[in-house]
Design a protein around this motif. Structure first.
Motif, PDB file in Angstrom:
ATOM      1  N   PRO A  46      -4.678  28.071  63.799  1.00  0.00           N
ATOM      2  CA  PRO A  46      -3.427  28.207  63.029  1.00  0.00           C
ATOM      3  C   PRO A  46      -2.301  27.339  63.559  1.00  0.00           C
ATOM      4  CG  PRO A  46      -3.719  30.084  64.501  1.00  0.00           C
ATOM      5  CD  PRO A  46      -4.981  29.275  64.599  1.00  0.00           C
ATOM      6  N   ASP A  47      -1.555  26.751  62.642  1.00  0.00           N
ATOM      7  CA  ASP A  47      -0.351  26.009  62.978  1.00  0.00           C
ATOM      8  C   ASP A  47       0.841  26.904  62.671  1.00  0.00           C
ATOM      9  OD1 ASP A  47       1.533  24.108  63.566  1.00  0.00           O
ATOM     10  OD2 ASP A  47       1.310  22.998  61.689  1.00  0.00           O
ATOM     11  N   GLY A  48       1.044  27.906  63.541  1.00  0.00           N
ATOM     12  CA  GLY A  48       2.082  28.900  63.304  1.00  0.00           C
ATOM     13  C   GLY A  48       1.521  30.106  62.562  1.00  0.00           C
ATOM     14  N   PHE A  49       2.394  31.080  62.298  1.00  0.00           N
ATOM     15  CA  PHE A  49       1.958  32.328  61.666  1.00  0.00           C
ATOM     16  C   PHE A  49       2.943  32.767  60.588  1.00  0.00           C
ATOM     17  CE2 PHE A  49      -0.720  32.479  65.314  1.00  0.00           C
ATOM     18  CZ  PHE A  49      -1.819  33.244  64.939  1.00  0.00           C
ATOM     19  N   VAL A  50       2.386  33.386  59.552  1.00  0.00           N
ATOM     20  CA  VAL A  50       3.193  34.088  58.553  1.00  0.00           C
ATOM     21  C   VAL A  50       3.292  35.540  59.024  1.00  0.00           C
ATOM     22  CG1 VAL A  50       3.383  34.832  56.151  1.00  0.00           C
ATOM     23  CG2 VAL A  50       2.342  32.624  56.686  1.00  0.00           C
ATOM     24  N   GLY A  51       4.492  35.990  59.326  1.00  0.00           N
ATOM     25  CA  GLY A  51       4.688  37.384  59.722  1.00  0.00           C
ATOM     26  C   GLY A  51       4.813  38.270  58.497  1.00  0.00           C
ATOM     27  N   VAL A  52       4.192  39.454  58.538  1.00  0.00           N
ATOM     28  CA  VAL A  52       4.223  40.382  57.404  1.00  0.00           C
ATOM     29  C   VAL A  52       4.770  41.728  57.870  1.00  0.00           C
ATOM     30  CG1 VAL A  52       2.903  41.515  55.589  1.00  0.00           C
ATOM     31  CG2 VAL A  52       2.225  39.241  56.375  1.00  0.00           C
ATOM     32  N   ASP A  53       5.900  42.105  57.295  1.00  0.00           N
ATOM     33  CA  ASP A  53       6.512  43.404  57.588  1.00  0.00           C
ATOM     34  C   ASP A  53       6.194  44.359  56.444  1.00  0.00           C
ATOM     35  OD1 ASP A  53       8.445  45.256  58.973  1.00  0.00           O
ATOM     36  OD2 ASP A  53       9.524  44.996  57.078  1.00  0.00           O
ATOM     37  N   LEU A  54       5.582  45.498  56.769  1.00  0.00           N
ATOM     38  CA  LEU A  54       5.264  46.511  55.762  1.00  0.00           C
ATOM     39  C   LEU A  54       6.355  47.571  55.776  1.00  0.00           C
ATOM     40  CD1 LEU A  54       1.434  46.899  56.483  1.00  0.00           C
ATOM     41  CD2 LEU A  54       2.599  45.299  54.953  1.00  0.00           C
ATOM     42  N   GLY A  55       6.816  47.954  54.600  1.00  0.00           N
ATOM     43  CA  GLY A  55       7.951  48.865  54.584  1.00  0.00           C
ATOM     44  C   GLY A  55       8.015  49.771  53.382  1.00  0.00           C
ATOM     45  N   ILE A  56       9.134  50.486  53.266  1.00  0.00           N
ATOM     46  CA  ILE A  56       9.330  51.505  52.242  1.00  0.00           C
ATOM     47  C   ILE A  56       9.910  50.900  50.967  1.00  0.00           C
ATOM     48  CG2 ILE A  56      10.447  53.687  51.689  1.00  0.00           C
ATOM     49  CD1 ILE A  56       8.303  53.867  53.861  1.00  0.00           C
ATOM     50  N   ALA A  57      11.052  50.233  51.082  1.00  0.00           N
ATOM     51  CA  ALA A  57      11.689  49.666  49.890  1.00  0.00           C
ATOM     52  C   ALA A  57      10.870  48.517  49.326  1.00  0.00           C
ATOM     53  CB  ALA A  57      13.098  49.193  50.226  1.00  0.00           C
ATOM     54  N   ASN A  58      10.348  47.679  50.220  1.00  0.00           N
ATOM     55  CA  ASN A  58       9.452  46.595  49.831  1.00  0.00           C
ATOM     56  C   ASN A  58       8.119  46.818  50.542  1.00  0.00           C
ATOM     57  OD1 ASN A  58      11.366  44.760  48.307  1.00  0.00           O
ATOM     58  ND2 ASN A  58      12.428  44.921  50.266  1.00  0.00           N
ATOM     59  N   ILE A  59       7.036  46.820  49.770  1.00  0.00           N
ATOM     60  CA  ILE A  59       5.725  47.100  50.355  1.00  0.00           C
ATOM     61  C   ILE A  59       5.393  46.092  51.448  1.00  0.00           C
ATOM     62  CG2 ILE A  59       3.251  47.311  49.885  1.00  0.00           C
ATOM     63  CD1 ILE A  59       4.966  49.539  48.734  1.00  0.00           C
ATOM     64  N   ALA A  60       5.645  44.813  51.185  1.00  0.00           N
ATOM     65  CA  ALA A  60       5.384  43.768  52.178  1.00  0.00           C
ATOM     66  C   ALA A  60       6.427  42.673  52.043  1.00  0.00           C
ATOM     67  CB  ALA A  60       3.987  43.190  51.997  1.00  0.00           C
ATOM     68  N   THR A  61       6.939  42.211  53.181  1.00  0.00           N
ATOM     69  CA  THR A  61       7.892  41.108  53.222  1.00  0.00           C
ATOM     70  C   THR A  61       7.386  40.082  54.214  1.00  0.00           C
ATOM     71  OG1 THR A  61       9.738  42.613  52.754  1.00  0.00           O
ATOM     72  CG2 THR A  61      10.292  40.448  53.657  1.00  0.00           C
ATOM     73  N   THR A  62       7.411  38.804  53.847  1.00  0.00           N
ATOM     74  CA  THR A  62       6.909  37.766  54.742  1.00  0.00           C
ATOM     75  C   THR A  62       8.060  37.064  55.454  1.00  0.00           C
ATOM     76  OG1 THR A  62       6.947  35.889  53.212  1.00  0.00           O
ATOM     77  CG2 THR A  62       5.048  37.377  53.074  1.00  0.00           C
ATOM     78  N   ARG A 200      21.104  47.260  62.718  1.00  0.00           N
ATOM     79  CA  ARG A 200      20.673  47.706  61.386  1.00  0.00           C
ATOM     80  C   ARG A 200      21.670  48.725  60.841  1.00  0.00           C
ATOM     81  NH1 ARG A 200      15.278  47.733  59.852  1.00  0.00           N
ATOM     82  NH2 ARG A 200      16.082  48.749  57.984  1.00  0.00           N
ATOM     83  N   PRO A 201      22.775  48.272  60.258  1.00  0.00           N
ATOM     84  CA  PRO A 201      23.763  49.224  59.727  1.00  0.00           C
ATOM     85  C   PRO A 201      23.235  50.029  58.544  1.00  0.00           C
ATOM     86  CG  PRO A 201      24.326  46.984  59.102  1.00  0.00           C
ATOM     87  CD  PRO A 201      23.203  46.878  60.086  1.00  0.00           C
ATOM     88  N   ASP A 202      22.261  49.462  57.798  1.00  0.00           N
ATOM     89  CA  ASP A 202      21.621  50.207  56.715  1.00  0.00           C
ATOM     90  C   ASP A 202      20.221  49.657  56.508  1.00  0.00           C
ATOM     91  OD1 ASP A 202      21.750  47.977  54.753  1.00  0.00           O
ATOM     92  OD2 ASP A 202      23.906  48.375  54.804  1.00  0.00           O
ATOM     93  N   GLN A 203      19.494  50.228  55.534  1.00  0.00           N
ATOM     94  CA  GLN A 203      18.075  49.900  55.359  1.00  0.00           C
ATOM     95  C   GLN A 203      17.840  48.416  55.092  1.00  0.00           C
ATOM     96  OE1 GLN A 203      16.260  48.997  52.351  1.00  0.00           O
ATOM     97  NE2 GLN A 203      14.399  48.874  53.599  1.00  0.00           N
ATOM     98  N   ALA A 204      18.690  47.800  54.283  1.00  0.00           N
ATOM     99  CA  ALA A 204      18.438  46.436  53.829  1.00  0.00           C
ATOM    100  C   ALA A 204      19.129  45.361  54.656  1.00  0.00           C
ATOM    101  CB  ALA A 204      18.865  46.285  52.366  1.00  0.00           C
ATOM    102  N   THR A 205      20.084  45.747  55.515  1.00  0.00           N
ATOM    103  CA  THR A 205      20.937  44.775  56.191  1.00  0.00           C
ATOM    104  C   THR A 205      20.597  44.631  57.662  1.00  0.00           C
ATOM    105  OG1 THR A 205      22.736  45.360  54.669  1.00  0.00           O
ATOM    106  CG2 THR A 205      23.325  44.121  56.655  1.00  0.00           C
ATOM    107  N   PHE A 206      20.532  43.385  58.118  1.00  0.00           N
ATOM    108  CA  PHE A 206      20.454  43.109  59.558  1.00  0.00           C
ATOM    109  C   PHE A 206      21.634  42.215  59.911  1.00  0.00           C
ATOM    110  CE2 PHE A 206      19.509  40.790  63.362  1.00  0.00           C
ATOM    111  CZ  PHE A 206      18.886  41.734  64.172  1.00  0.00           C
ATOM    112  N   SER A 207      22.404  42.648  60.898  1.00  0.00           N
ATOM    113  CA  SER A 207      23.549  41.873  61.351  1.00  0.00           C
ATOM    114  C   SER A 207      23.632  42.009  62.866  1.00  0.00           C
ATOM    115  CB  SER A 207      24.843  42.375  60.698  1.00  0.00           C
ATOM    116  OG  SER A 207      25.948  41.602  61.128  1.00  0.00           O
ATOM    117  N   CYS A 208      23.338  40.923  63.584  1.00  0.00           N
ATOM    118  CA  CYS A 208      23.261  40.972  65.042  1.00  0.00           C
ATOM    119  C   CYS A 208      24.643  41.197  65.654  1.00  0.00           C
ATOM    120  CB  CYS A 208      22.655  39.675  65.571  1.00  0.00           C
ATOM    121  SG  CYS A 208      22.450  39.655  67.363  1.00  0.00           S
TER     122      CYS A 208
END
Length: 239
Positions: A46-62, A200-208
């Protein structure tokens, strides 16, 4: 006995059919379960990887920012749950028969959605020469703390089935797959690596809170999974 199927199914049967077949009657319809043996493709480096996050609101996010499913699918799942509750409350023989048919229908629906998602992710990984990094979901139902509506969703969707579909389709395509530790992927900044639950202030938002990087929470988690996939692959194949 004559039978039919999709062009792809018929081509697979013609080229790779092995062993016995079973004729099954389900809900008044007849299905032929036939076994095929298809050789796996050689595994590509592999030349790098596709990361897959499984979740509630979205079944899978790459990690590419693609979110699979969402409001439309969740509306179907909510409607199915509501209908199940009504049928379970009736406790009549006809309600139990209908409930049994509904369970099979929902299982087929989930499997079809999982197949579509897995096929899309594997195709993108194969096209770009990358592998696929997945969360290790062992014990996820016992490990994750969620509100009651989210717990119901977690238990009603076949995340392990989706992982299995991704794995076998990847093997068929010669795409590398690696499982990574999912701990803190949702709280870690994919830009600077800072970990803080306040990111993670809420389910959909990431703000470092450290560097100010902002992204959709599921995409950020998928990027962390992709990075862990690259590290894990490098360590496991260092020799």
């Amino acid at each position: 006995m004559a039978f039919t199927g999709s062009a792809r199914q018929l081509a697979l049967l013609a080229a790779h059919r092995r062993g016995e077949s079973d004729l099954i009657c389900r809900d008044g319809m007849w299905f032929l379960h036939a076994t095929v043996e298809v050789a796996d493709q050689p595994l590509s480096e592999p030349d790098g990887f596709v990361g897959v996050d499984l979740g509630i609101a979205n079944i899978a996010t790459t990690s590419d920012g693609v979110r699979h499913c969402g409001k439309g699918l969740n509306a179907v799942r909510h409607r199915n749950r509501h209908l199940r509750r009504r049928l379970q409350a009736k406790q009549t023989k006809s309600a139990k028969r209908l409930l049994k048919r509904r369970r099979r229908s929902e299982a087929r629906f989930a499997a079809n959605v999982n197949h579509i998602i897995a096929k899309s992710i594997v195709a993108e990984a194969e096209r770009t020469g990358r592998g696929i990094a997945l969360e290790d979901l062992q014990g996820i139902r016992e490990r994750v703390r969620l509100r009651k509506p989210q717990r119901v969703t977690l238990r009603s969707w076949s995340f392990h089935q989706l992982g299995a579909f991704l794995a076998y389709k990847a093997v068929r395509a010669g795409v590398a797959v690696i499982l990574v530790d999912a701990a803190y992927t949702s709280q870690q900044c994919s830009h600077c690596g800072h970990v803080d639950k306040r990111n993670r202030p809420d389910q959909a938002t990431f703000s470092c809170t450290s560097c100010g990087f902002a992204e959709h929470a599921d995409v950020n988690a998928a990027r962390n999974i992709a990075a862990r996939g690259e590290t894990g692959w490098a360590v496991s194949h260092a020799a």
